[in-house]
Design a protein around this motif. Sequence first.
Motif, PDB file in Angstrom:
ATOM      1  N   GLU A   1      -5.613  27.986 -51.129  1.00  0.00           N
ATOM      2  CA  GLU A   1      -6.300  27.142 -52.100  1.00  0.00           C
ATOM      3  C   GLU A   1      -6.919  27.997 -53.205  1.00  0.00           C
ATOM      4  O   GLU A   1      -7.544  29.018 -52.950  1.00  0.00           O
ATOM      5  CB  GLU A   1      -7.406  26.333 -51.411  1.00  0.00           C
ATOM      6  N   LYS A   2      -6.688  27.580 -54.441  1.00  0.00           N
ATOM      7  CA  LYS A   2      -7.242  28.339 -55.565  1.00  0.00           C
ATOM      8  C   LYS A   2      -8.750  28.144 -55.636  1.00  0.00           C
ATOM      9  O   LYS A   2      -9.293  27.117 -55.231  1.00  0.00           O
ATOM     10  CB  LYS A   2      -6.580  27.907 -56.873  1.00  0.00           C
ATOM     11  N   LYS A   3      -9.421  29.131 -56.188  1.00  0.00           N
ATOM     12  CA  LYS A   3     -10.870  29.074 -56.323  1.00  0.00           C
ATOM     13  C   LYS A   3     -11.236  28.710 -57.761  1.00  0.00           C
ATOM     14  O   LYS A   3     -10.568  29.110 -58.709  1.00  0.00           O
ATOM     15  CB  LYS A   3     -11.487  30.419 -55.945  1.00  0.00           C
ATOM     16  N   PHE A   4     -12.293  27.938 -57.896  1.00  0.00           N
ATOM     17  CA  PHE A   4     -12.774  27.552 -59.223  1.00  0.00           C
ATOM     18  C   PHE A   4     -14.284  27.525 -59.155  1.00  0.00           C
ATOM     19  O   PHE A   4     -14.874  26.693 -58.467  1.00  0.00           O
ATOM     20  CB  PHE A   4     -12.227  26.176 -59.626  1.00  0.00           C
ATOM     21  N   LYS A   5     -14.902  28.442 -59.865  1.00  0.00           N
ATOM     22  CA  LYS A   5     -16.355  28.585 -59.799  1.00  0.00           C
ATOM     23  C   LYS A   5     -17.014  28.013 -61.041  1.00  0.00           C
ATOM     24  O   LYS A   5     -16.638  28.344 -62.169  1.00  0.00           O
ATOM     25  CB  LYS A   5     -16.738  30.058 -59.632  1.00  0.00           C
ATOM     26  N   VAL A   6     -18.013  27.170 -60.813  1.00  0.00           N
ATOM     27  CA  VAL A   6     -18.760  26.540 -61.893  1.00  0.00           C
ATOM     28  C   VAL A   6     -20.171  27.105 -61.937  1.00  0.00           C
ATOM     29  O   VAL A   6     -20.867  27.159 -60.920  1.00  0.00           O
ATOM     30  CB  VAL A   6     -18.835  25.011 -61.684  1.00  0.00           C
ATOM     31  N   GLY A   7     -20.588  27.530 -63.121  1.00  0.00           N
ATOM     32  CA  GLY A   7     -21.979  27.913 -63.346  1.00  0.00           C
ATOM     33  C   GLY A   7     -22.730  26.692 -63.841  1.00  0.00           C
ATOM     34  O   GLY A   7     -22.427  26.168 -64.920  1.00  0.00           O
ATOM     35  N   LEU A   8     -23.681  26.204 -63.070  1.00  0.00           N
ATOM     36  CA  LEU A   8     -24.412  24.978 -63.394  1.00  0.00           C
ATOM     37  C   LEU A   8     -25.814  25.323 -63.875  1.00  0.00           C
ATOM     38  O   LEU A   8     -26.569  25.995 -63.171  1.00  0.00           O
ATOM     39  CB  LEU A   8     -24.493  24.077 -62.161  1.00  0.00           C
ATOM     40  N   ILE A   9     -26.173  24.845 -65.060  1.00  0.00           N
ATOM     41  CA  ILE A   9     -27.485  25.135 -65.625  1.00  0.00           C
ATOM     42  C   ILE A   9     -28.365  23.897 -65.562  1.00  0.00           C
ATOM     43  O   ILE A   9     -28.016  22.834 -66.086  1.00  0.00           O
ATOM     44  CB  ILE A   9     -27.368  25.607 -67.092  1.00  0.00           C
ATOM     45  N   ARG A  10     -29.514  24.028 -64.904  1.00  0.00           N
ATOM     46  CA  ARG A  10     -30.516  22.977 -64.881  1.00  0.00           C
ATOM     47  C   ARG A  10     -31.543  23.266 -65.969  1.00  0.00           C
ATOM     48  O   ARG A  10     -32.021  24.393 -66.084  1.00  0.00           O
ATOM     49  CB  ARG A  10     -31.216  22.919 -63.518  1.00  0.00           C
TER      50      ARG A  10
END
Length: 216
Positions: free
Chosen positions: A2-11
Amino acid sequence: MEKKFKVGLIRVLTTEDQDILLAHEKLLNQYFPMLTVETKCIPDQYEGIHSPELGALAVPKIVETAKSFRDVDMIIVSCADDPGVEEIREALPGIPVTGGGETTLALARKYGEKIGVLGITDYAPKAYAKLKSDQLLIGRPDGVYSTLDLMTSKGRKSTVNMARKLKEQGADVLALACTGMATIGIAKELEEAAGIPVIDPVMAEGLFAYFEYLKK
């Protein structure tokens, strides 16, 4: 594999409460388990953003926070006014960037012509500026002035009442114009109370991230 997909989430709400800080990350993990999410909040913004002045104050902090992520495939500014989204795109070309406003609006337009914008301000987020005035109905719940007010029982009840009012005024769909409404998980309750579709901004952000995941 499974490919990886990283999200940077800003609050854009400063908080030391881990449950509040990670609330949107947990929702995205629930909706889209294929995404890996890392959450950071900006400093010194304990009331979040509920005015143009606070938004202007937050943008440089948001851009610096975006630059602090390492090895992310996408950045989400989890705020319905999309503060700093354009500036991050300029600062970090090549990385997809989106926010809770433009994604929510895109989905809302699928469900109706007259959009009830339910938020914590008396004005619509900037993503809605492209719409004609007769396509918008703006509603702020009585007694709700910041995302913190949504976390009270009084604020929640007032939000439900405003959803009903927007439906009575002719709204075809409700676009939640504060990601704090996703934090308290009120979308389903509003949909049942008003009887029209309700677009949750964190779910909308995640859908766009999922699209980028599929493209990669």
